[in-house]
Design a protein around this motif. Structure first.
Motif, mmCIF file in Angstrom:
data_model
loop_
_atom_site.group_PDB
_atom_site.id
_atom_site.type_symbol
_atom_site.label_atom_id
_atom_site.label_comp_id
_atom_site.label_asym_id
_atom_site.label_seq_id
_atom_site.Cartn_x
_atom_site.Cartn_y
_atom_site.Cartn_z
ATOM 1 N N GLN A 1 0.960 -1.228 -0.088
ATOM 2 C CA GLN A 1 -0.048 0.000 -0.123
ATOM 3 C C GLN A 1 0.713 1.539 0.063
ATOM 4 N N LEU A 2 1.921 1.089 0.825
ATOM 5 C CA LEU A 2 2.993 2.458 0.866
ATOM 6 C C LEU A 2 3.403 2.908 -0.348
ATOM 7 N N ASP A 3 3.955 1.901 -1.034
ATOM 8 C CA ASP A 3 4.602 2.336 -2.342
ATOM 9 C C ASP A 3 3.515 2.371 -3.523
ATOM 10 N N MET A 4 2.365 1.289 -3.619
ATOM 11 C CA MET A 4 1.599 1.589 -4.768
ATOM 12 C C MET A 4 0.673 2.687 -4.816
ATOM 13 N N GLU A 5 0.103 2.795 -3.588
ATOM 14 C CA GLU A 5 -0.874 4.063 -3.403
ATOM 15 C C GLU A 5 -0.160 5.164 -3.471
ATOM 16 N N SER A 6 1.022 5.404 -3.167
ATOM 17 C CA SER A 6 1.726 6.611 -3.011
ATOM 18 C C SER A 6 2.462 6.921 -4.642
ATOM 19 N N ASN A 7 3.078 5.909 -5.206
ATOM 20 C CA ASN A 7 3.664 5.992 -6.602
ATOM 21 C C ASN A 7 3.021 5.552 -7.704
ATOM 22 N N GLY A 8 1.890 5.102 -7.496
ATOM 23 C CA GLY A 8 0.973 4.571 -8.693
ATOM 24 C C GLY A 8 0.250 5.604 -9.536
ATOM 25 N N LYS A 9 1.175 6.476 -9.932
ATOM 26 C CA LYS A 9 0.485 7.755 -10.704
ATOM 27 C C LYS A 9 1.150 7.783 -12.169
ATOM 28 N N SER A 10 0.642 8.430 -13.008
ATOM 29 C CA SER A 10 1.001 8.620 -14.427
ATOM 30 C C SER A 10 1.013 10.231 -14.638
ATOM 31 N N VAL A 11 0.725 11.238 -13.764
ATOM 32 C CA VAL A 11 0.683 12.466 -14.113
ATOM 33 C C VAL A 11 1.752 13.112 -13.187
ATOM 34 N N ASP A 12 2.338 14.075 -13.784
ATOM 35 C CA ASP A 12 3.160 14.877 -12.601
ATOM 36 C C ASP A 12 2.601 15.813 -11.879
ATOM 37 N N TYR B 1 7.803 8.152 -18.491
ATOM 38 C CA TYR B 1 8.507 7.102 -18.015
ATOM 39 C C TYR B 1 7.602 6.424 -17.084
ATOM 40 N N LYS B 2 8.276 5.141 -16.473
ATOM 41 C CA LYS B 2 7.676 4.346 -15.448
ATOM 42 C C LYS B 2 7.842 4.950 -14.172
ATOM 43 N N THR B 3 6.674 4.797 -13.450
ATOM 44 C CA THR B 3 6.738 5.343 -11.952
ATOM 45 C C THR B 3 6.594 4.006 -11.130
ATOM 46 N N GLY B 4 5.933 4.002 -9.964
ATOM 47 C CA GLY B 4 6.166 3.117 -8.964
ATOM 48 C C GLY B 4 5.888 1.691 -9.593
ATOM 49 N N PRO B 5 6.768 0.540 -9.055
ATOM 50 C CA PRO B 5 6.787 -0.957 -9.246
ATOM 51 C C PRO B 5 5.331 -1.387 -8.559
ATOM 52 N N SER C 1 3.089 12.005 -4.459
ATOM 53 C CA SER C 1 3.070 10.613 -3.721
ATOM 54 C C SER C 1 2.018 10.592 -2.661
ATOM 55 N N PHE C 2 1.096 11.637 -2.517
ATOM 56 C CA PHE C 2 0.462 11.763 -1.330
ATOM 57 C C PHE C 2 -1.103 11.873 -1.612
ATOM 58 N N ASP C 3 -1.452 11.764 -2.915
ATOM 59 C CA ASP C 3 -2.989 11.540 -3.162
ATOM 60 C C ASP C 3 -3.182 10.189 -3.636
ATOM 61 N N GLN C 4 -4.482 9.998 -3.821
ATOM 62 C CA GLN C 4 -4.965 8.633 -4.497
ATOM 63 C C GLN C 4 -6.190 8.707 -5.141
ATOM 64 N N TRP C 5 -6.308 9.326 -6.275
ATOM 65 C CA TRP C 5 -7.632 9.957 -6.761
ATOM 66 C C TRP C 5 -8.304 8.448 -7.490
#
Ligand SMILES: O=P(O)(O)OC[C@H]1O[C@](O)(CO)[C@@H](O)[C@@H]1O
Length: 554
Positions: free
Chosen positions: A349-360, A368-372, A489-493
């Protein structure tokens, strides 16, 4: 406009990827007898070995240049000082203030938040001591024996992981249960083993509006009223950790038993707040403070150490190397420690909810790829489940091995086997089996190609302090990657969207759903057959997750 992938450093790293593609990690050791000493470091009770990576000296120094040229120094300072870095939610991000044990003020909108943090900490102290000592009584005068945390996501995973990790420090007469899933069998199973007169429920929800948690809390309250006390007794058995005091009080929780926290604490970063109440109840307030101390020590390290000696920065950069240059899609987390069996889920959750983003952060799509994808489970179990693919499959998966050195008394032989298994795996992933026999070729089915990377993180011992440092380490690793990728890294739309549509679908249980796609309509028809329109299923409809307008016909 700055484009990360067009930067000189990024392009140099792309060239280095091609140049080092055929390097063998083991040759790095042959060529540099000091590699282990150079590529390992200690912070307090944590030791990180990052030498078994497909990272040459040249690559590492370019990665460090990437960090130097990023906004990391500035954004790190902004995070710690309470600037608004969660731009889409217009909030500061201050989980670090929750473990600020230095007495230095931290300002939000010009106000020092430390006095209110300290006040809530004191409330946690008083309450946890009252429950642990038996001074806190249930409705008929008995002491509490079971604590049920009702929460989901960040309001479940952190306390759940930490209570389990630190089970050996727990109060001997208190038992802990975590209910998160909206699947009613989860709470039913937990309740079936409990006595309402000696059970305390913690309704953990930042917003007090999450469907799963509210439904589980209502079911728990109904069970309590059916099997024990009256409305007036609810206050002795239900407390809340929430930013939404009013909703918690409307539920029947006494005002003094709503443990506050603040909008600037993200759900997945909230175990340091009153969401950590189960931890304080389990290991005691002093233990909870040790957990905060460990995290605070890692915060200081993250702020003070040069990037080349900075544990979260190094872990983040190595992750970026694999994700953006080598093409790794996933990151495995393998704790060789049964007590850490919830850690992979927590870090997921920490990583994927934080860095699962595709917009800067400016709203532009990233190229480029972001969170794994983060996944894993404990060793040595994993060895007999998915390690085969890691050794010989076609995927390239960097691994974090995590273990504590100190054995538990009475099972030293087990601990020795556990640690040697872990070392053997890390070695085998790097060396492969081609060295075993001259006859084995790369295409031989018996051959393990090796050259597969891993980090090894050793805790001197699994103590509250070291656990705090470990979690803060990963929090900052995720933060550093988010800064370099220039994402929030801190939202989760994405999660919010799911919550909103769940609300809309449940509203259609007895009306037409023509504005949904044909598949959803067809499936809803099948569901509808099990829920007559005069039934009570609709009562559980989730509150709208945000203020976005109702969906348009698609
Ligand atoms: O604590 P709440 O408000 O019930 O939310 C639960 C979880 O839902 C999320 O918003 C999405 O999973 C998390 O960030 C949060 O931890």
């Amino acid at each position: 406009m700055f484009q990360l992938t067009r930067s000189v450093t990024w392009q140099a790293l792309e060239r280095l990827r091609d140049k080092t593609a055929n390097d063998r990690i083991r040759d790095y050791f042959t060529n540099d007898p000091q590699r282990f000493e150079k590529m390992s470091l200690r912070v307090g009770g944590l030791f990180l070995d990052y030498s078994k990576h497909h990272v040459s000296d040249e690559v590492l120094s370019k990665l460090l240049e990437l960090a130097d040229h990023s906004a990391l120094v500035q954004r790190r300072a902004q995070m710690f000082s309470g600037d608004i870095i969660n731009v889409t939610e217009n909030r500061p991000v201050l989980h670090t203030a929750l473990r600020n044990l230095s007495d230095e003020p931290v300002h939000v909108d010009g106000n020092d938040v430390m006095p209110e943090i300290n006040r809530t900490r004191e409330q946690i102290k008083q309450f946890s001591e009252a429950v642990r000592s038996g001074e806190w009584k249930g409705y008929n005068g008995q002491r509490i024996k079971d604590v049920v945390n009702i929460g989901i996501g960040g309001s479940d995973l952190g306390p759940n992981m930490a209570v389990r990790a630190l089970l050996k420090y727990r109060h001997p007469e208190l038992h802990f249960h975590f209910v998160s899933n909206v699947d009613g069998t989860h709470i039913q199973k937990v309740l079936s083993r409990l006595d309402p007169a000696t059970t305390l429920f913690i309704v953990s929800t930042k917003t007090f509006s999450t469907q799963e948690t509210l439904l589980n809390a209502k079911t728990a309250r109904r069970w309590f009223l059916e099997n024990a006390g009256e409305d007036a007794d609810v206050g002795a058995h239900f407390i809340a950790a929430s930013t939404n005091r009013k909703a918690a009080m409307d539920f029947g929780i006494r005002e003094e038993n709503v443990f506050e926290f603040w909008a600037w604490v993200g759900g997945r970063y909230s175990m340091w707040s009153s969401i950590g109440l189960p931890i304080a109840l389990s290991i005691g307030f002093d233990g909870f403070i040790e957990l905060l101390e460990g995290a605070h020590e890692m915060d200081r390290h993250f702020i003070e150490a040069p990037f080349s000696q900075n544990m979260p920065v190094l872990m983040a950069l190595i992750g970026i190397w694999y994700i953006n240059f080598i093409g790794a899609e996933t990151q495995a987390i393998v704790p060789y420690d049964q007590a850490l069996n919830q850690l992979p889920s927590f870090l997921q959750q920490l990583d994927m909810e934080s860095n699962g983003k595709s917009v800067d952060i400016f709203g532009h799509p990233v190229n480029y790829k972001t969170g794994p994808i983060v996944w894993g489970q404990t060793g040595s179990n994993g060895q007999h489940a998915f390690f085969q693919l890691l050794h010989q499959g076609t995927r390239y998966v960097p691994i974090d091995f995590i273990a504590s050195l100190k054995p538990e008394p009475g099972v030293e032989d087990h601990h020795f086997a556990l640690l040697t298994n872990m070392l053997a795996q890390a070695n085998a992933f790097m060396e492969g089996s081609q060295g075993d026999s001259k006859e084995l070729s790369q295409h031989d089915p018996y051959s393990c190609p090796g050259n597969r990377p891993s980090s090894t993180l050793l805790l001197d011992e699994l103590t509250p302090k070291n656990l705090g440092a470990l979690i803060a380490l990963y929090e900052h690793k995720v933060f550093v990657q988010g800064v370099i990728w220039n994402i929030n890294s801190f939202d989760q739309w994405g999660v919010q969207l799911g919550k909103r549509i769940a609300g809309e679908i449940s509203e259609r249980i007895d009306t037409n759903a023509a504005d949904f796609d044909a598949s959803t309509q067809g499936l809803l028809e099948l569901v509808r057959a099990h829920f007559p329109s005069d039934g009570n299923a609709k009562q559980s409809a989730p509150a709208s997750a945000d203020k976005k307008p109702a969906r348009k016909k698609r």
